[in-house]
Scaffold this motif. Structure first.
Motif, mmCIF file in Angstrom:
data_model
loop_
_atom_site.group_PDB
_atom_site.id
_atom_site.type_symbol
_atom_site.label_atom_id
_atom_site.label_comp_id
_atom_site.label_asym_id
_atom_site.label_seq_id
_atom_site.Cartn_x
_atom_site.Cartn_y
_atom_site.Cartn_z
ATOM 1 N N TYR A 95 0.823 -1.003 -0.031
ATOM 2 C CA TYR A 95 -0.052 0.040 0.078
ATOM 3 C C TYR A 95 0.695 1.329 0.047
ATOM 4 C CZ TYR A 95 -3.205 -3.610 1.653
ATOM 5 O OH TYR A 95 -4.348 -4.587 1.828
ATOM 6 N N PHE A 96 0.319 2.332 -0.951
ATOM 7 C CA PHE A 96 1.378 3.651 -0.641
ATOM 8 C C PHE A 96 0.143 4.583 -0.444
ATOM 9 C CE2 PHE A 96 3.166 0.423 -3.453
ATOM 10 C CZ PHE A 96 4.495 0.675 -3.340
ATOM 11 N N ALA A 97 0.955 5.760 0.112
ATOM 12 C CA ALA A 97 0.410 6.937 0.491
ATOM 13 C C ALA A 97 -0.961 6.758 1.376
ATOM 14 C CB ALA A 97 0.169 7.807 -1.090
ATOM 15 N N ALA A 98 -2.129 7.553 0.896
ATOM 16 C CA ALA A 98 -3.356 7.343 1.633
ATOM 17 C C ALA A 98 -3.837 5.822 1.830
ATOM 18 C CB ALA A 98 -4.400 8.011 0.952
ATOM 19 N N ALA A 99 -3.485 4.808 0.626
ATOM 20 C CA ALA A 99 -3.889 3.640 0.971
ATOM 21 C C ALA A 99 -3.049 2.922 1.988
ATOM 22 C CB ALA A 99 -3.751 2.892 -0.349
ATOM 23 N N GLU A 100 -2.053 3.383 2.119
ATOM 24 C CA GLU A 100 -1.367 2.763 3.420
ATOM 25 C C GLU A 100 -1.841 3.203 4.619
ATOM 26 O OE1 GLU A 100 3.159 2.971 5.483
ATOM 27 O OE2 GLU A 100 3.037 3.696 3.364
ATOM 28 N N GLU A 101 -2.088 4.474 4.793
ATOM 29 C CA GLU A 101 -2.783 4.993 5.771
ATOM 30 C C GLU A 101 -3.993 4.488 6.331
ATOM 31 O OE1 GLU A 101 -4.480 9.118 7.198
ATOM 32 O OE2 GLU A 101 -3.026 9.132 6.182
ATOM 33 N N LEU A 102 -5.077 4.286 5.472
ATOM 34 C CA LEU A 102 -6.205 3.703 5.625
ATOM 35 C C LEU A 102 -6.050 2.238 5.644
ATOM 36 C CD1 LEU A 102 -8.144 5.739 2.581
ATOM 37 C CD2 LEU A 102 -8.422 5.831 5.191
ATOM 38 N N ALA A 103 -5.124 1.784 5.049
ATOM 39 C CA ALA A 103 -5.024 0.108 5.366
ATOM 40 C C ALA A 103 -4.289 0.010 6.655
ATOM 41 C CB ALA A 103 -4.091 -0.703 4.268
ATOM 42 N N GLY A 104 -3.751 0.861 7.288
ATOM 43 C CA GLY A 104 -2.976 0.631 8.597
ATOM 44 C C GLY A 104 -1.822 -0.116 8.610
ATOM 45 N N LEU A 140 -10.597 2.137 3.455
ATOM 46 C CA LEU A 140 -9.692 1.812 2.449
ATOM 47 C C LEU A 140 -10.694 1.366 1.073
ATOM 48 C CD1 LEU A 140 -7.078 0.977 0.972
ATOM 49 C CD2 LEU A 140 -7.164 -1.345 1.844
ATOM 50 N N GLY A 141 -11.810 0.532 1.338
ATOM 51 C CA GLY A 141 -12.798 0.182 0.404
ATOM 52 C C GLY A 141 -13.581 1.755 -0.244
ATOM 53 N N GLY A 142 -13.342 2.783 0.256
ATOM 54 C CA GLY A 142 -13.962 4.108 0.096
ATOM 55 C C GLY A 142 -12.967 4.762 -1.176
ATOM 56 N N ILE A 143 -11.812 4.253 -1.217
ATOM 57 C CA ILE A 143 -10.916 4.876 -2.079
ATOM 58 C C ILE A 143 -10.348 3.886 -3.226
ATOM 59 C CG2 ILE A 143 -9.865 6.602 -0.592
ATOM 60 C CD1 ILE A 143 -7.215 5.113 -0.904
ATOM 61 N N LEU A 144 -10.609 2.707 -2.814
ATOM 62 C CA LEU A 144 -10.154 1.705 -3.731
ATOM 63 C C LEU A 144 -10.446 1.899 -5.242
ATOM 64 C CD1 LEU A 144 -8.194 -0.902 -3.525
ATOM 65 C CD2 LEU A 144 -10.139 -2.178 -2.679
#
Length: 77
Positions: free
Chosen positions: A6-15, A40-44
């Protein structure tokens, strides 16, 4: 198990920066991540999801040595 990065915001939301998963296809992975991590599902849907460095469809199989990168949209100038 496939390795998910996961990168950037995806990493943050995935934890986390990365993890291994047991889903057999990219579609199964997308559905599982959306169910387990609603943020994460919201930005996926807007993320570039690369399997072995290439954009693919949800029928793409995920093998034990597959690397999946989840890249959210990046802003820049």
């Amino acid at each position: 198990m496939a390795r998910i990065r996961y990168f950037a915001a995806a990493e943050e939301l995935a934890g986390r920066a990365e993890e291994t998963r047991t889903e057999q296809t990219l579609g199964e992975l997308r559905r599982a991540l959306t169910a387990e991590r609603p943020g994460l599902g919201g930005i996926l849907p807007r993320c570039a999801v690369l399997v072995a460095g290439a954009r693919t469809d949800d029928d793409t199989p995920l093998d034990t040595d597959t690397v999946v990168d989840v890249l959210p949209p990046f802003a820049g100038g």
